[in-house]
Design a protein around this motif. Sequence first.
Motif, PDB file in Angstrom:
ATOM      1  N   ALA A 136       6.289   0.282   1.696  1.00 39.68           N
ATOM      2  CA  ALA A 136       6.405   1.736   1.643  1.00 39.68           C
ATOM      3  C   ALA A 136       5.298   2.354   0.796  1.00 39.68           C
ATOM      4  O   ALA A 136       4.705   3.380   1.163  1.00 39.68           O
ATOM      5  N   ALA A 137       5.012   1.746  -0.355  1.00 39.71           N
ATOM      6  CA  ALA A 137       3.942   2.266  -1.211  1.00 39.71           C
ATOM      7  C   ALA A 137       2.604   2.213  -0.494  1.00 39.71           C
ATOM      8  O   ALA A 137       1.795   3.152  -0.578  1.00 39.71           O
ATOM      9  N   ALA A 138       2.357   1.126   0.233  1.00 38.13           N
ATOM     10  CA  ALA A 138       1.106   1.003   0.976  1.00 38.13           C
ATOM     11  C   ALA A 138       0.993   2.086   2.047  1.00 38.13           C
ATOM     12  O   ALA A 138      -0.088   2.641   2.283  1.00 38.13           O
ATOM     13  N   LEU A 139       2.115   2.416   2.694  1.00 38.30           N
ATOM     14  CA  LEU A 139       2.094   3.472   3.714  1.00 38.30           C
ATOM     15  C   LEU A 139       1.835   4.836   3.089  1.00 38.30           C
ATOM     16  O   LEU A 139       1.123   5.672   3.664  1.00 38.30           O
ATOM     17  N   ALA A 140       2.413   5.082   1.924  1.00 42.01           N
ATOM     18  CA  ALA A 140       2.164   6.358   1.252  1.00 42.01           C
ATOM     19  C   ALA A 140       0.683   6.506   0.897  1.00 42.01           C
ATOM     20  O   ALA A 140       0.097   7.583   1.056  1.00 42.01           O
ATOM     21  N   VAL A 141       0.089   5.418   0.441  1.00 37.31           N
ATOM     22  CA  VAL A 141      -1.342   5.442   0.123  1.00 37.31           C
ATOM     23  C   VAL A 141      -2.158   5.685   1.390  1.00 37.31           C
ATOM     24  O   VAL A 141      -3.125   6.455   1.379  1.00 37.31           O
ATOM     25  N   ARG A 142      -1.759   5.061   2.489  1.00 39.82           N
ATOM     26  CA  ARG A 142      -2.462   5.291   3.761  1.00 39.82           C
ATOM     27  C   ARG A 142      -2.370   6.750   4.181  1.00 39.82           C
ATOM     28  O   ARG A 142      -3.333   7.320   4.712  1.00 39.82           O
ATOM     29  N   GLY A 143      -1.204   7.359   3.956  1.00 33.17           N
ATOM     30  CA  GLY A 143      -1.067   8.766   4.309  1.00 33.17           C
ATOM     31  C   GLY A 143      -2.030   9.641   3.529  1.00 33.17           C
ATOM     32  O   GLY A 143      -2.655  10.549   4.077  1.00 33.17           O
ATOM     33  N   LYS A 144      -2.162   9.358   2.240  1.00 35.48           N
ATOM     34  CA  LYS A 144      -3.109  10.112   1.419  1.00 35.48           C
ATOM     35  C   LYS A 144      -4.531   9.893   1.909  1.00 35.48           C
ATOM     36  O   LYS A 144      -5.312  10.855   2.048  1.00 35.48           O
ATOM     37  N   GLU A 145      -4.894   8.639   2.174  1.00 31.97           N
ATOM     38  CA  GLU A 145      -6.239   8.331   2.624  1.00 31.97           C
ATOM     39  C   GLU A 145      -6.548   8.930   3.989  1.00 31.97           C
ATOM     40  O   GLU A 145      -7.709   9.193   4.314  1.00 31.97           O
ATOM     41  N   ALA A 146      -5.501   9.153   4.799  1.00 34.12           N
ATOM     42  CA  ALA A 146      -5.686   9.752   6.122  1.00 34.12           C
ATOM     43  C   ALA A 146      -5.824  11.269   6.059  1.00 34.12           C
ATOM     44  O   ALA A 146      -5.968  11.919   7.099  1.00 34.12           O
ATOM     45  N   GLY A 147      -5.767  11.835   4.863  1.00 35.76           N
ATOM     46  CA  GLY A 147      -5.963  13.272   4.715  1.00 35.76           C
ATOM     47  C   GLY A 147      -4.702  14.091   4.650  1.00 35.76           C
ATOM     48  O   GLY A 147      -4.764  15.320   4.784  1.00 35.76           O
ATOM     49  N   PHE A 148      -3.557  13.448   4.412  1.00 34.22           N
ATOM     50  CA  PHE A 148      -2.298  14.188   4.359  1.00 34.22           C
ATOM     51  C   PHE A 148      -1.924  14.432   2.899  1.00 34.22           C
ATOM     52  O   PHE A 148      -1.227  13.629   2.260  1.00 34.22           O
TER      53      PHE A 148
END
Length: 378
Positions: free
Chosen positions: A121-133
Amino acid sequence: MSSAVCSAGACDCAPRSPWEAEQVNDRRLELLREQPATAPHDGGVIVIDDSGDRKDGTATAHVGRQWLGRLGKTDNGIVTVTTVWTDGRVYYPLHATPYTPAHHFARGRADPGFRTKPQLAAALAVRGKEAGFACRAVVADCAYSVSDDWYLALREAGLPYVVALKPRRGTWARADQPHTPVEAARALAWRDAKRPGDWAPVERHFRDGHSETWWAADAHLGGYGSHSPCRLVVATTDPARLPEKATWCMATNLPHPDAAHAATSPHPPADLAEIVHIYGLRPWIEQSYKQIKDELGWADFQVRSDRRHQTLVNCAFSFFIRQITRVRLAPAHDYQQTAPLADREAPKPDNPPPSATTNTEHSQNAHSDSRHGRCLST
């Protein structure tokens, strides 16, 4: 789009098509970022959760006997960890990844490739930030508050969070001090609404036009405190009784406005009303589960390891959101906050977005008022 149509079409074409799920998902998110009404902004939140679906047999990838929250029991199935972005005006899925039970690994939980649900879950949250969200905070229920890895990953990524705590989960403290979040809440001074003591009123406005006064306070428990790097915030409808189904115990690293470190914190300070509002958005991931599963056939795939079916479901969901928002919603900066009907037995999310799965309602300028939530204070 019916579940039958979506699932049948996806299962028929996905195994034979050459496209990559991640590339398609990236393009979906790009389109959502480009449209003003669905574009992310700093006032939204990234919500994380996991959801399980029953699957027979042992051949399907990631399958195992595990807790399936949707069924409320342990059974054979697949659990997927997901993220949703929402600002209370719109909501849509970001990323998803399956949880692989330990028995799939040679060394079990000690295997280097094994990841817990909080780690995923933490990795997905980081991906969301990196994707511009962009987001004001990452929001999660109490299942994630027990993982040190989850906190560490968010802190390293510079992401703020608001996460529920298990109210009776103990921590080390002196014998004469509170040892659980609910004990810390009971230690706060309160007499009545005219003499609230440590509590502050938080007005919540609901969709039918009425409003309710909740009460919120910063509590002290172990290392938690209003002037500490991590705060314990309690919100409830009744500080005297602290009803189980209408009391939230939340941890957050958003600083108190009066804290000494607020000026140097990487995150803007948040008052009690904002913390309550942020956490009130969490159940919209439950709403997305209801729609992508009940209406769009999220779990109706018949392949062993291909996750492209769920990518197609998310594309269908986002298509509805884009079409609805083009007609009904103003851009985020023009939006005036609203909230749904109150339900103290099962708290519902603040600021309800439109239903994404209405069939002909787009042309009729109407939408479903279906809601789904669960108690997060146990």
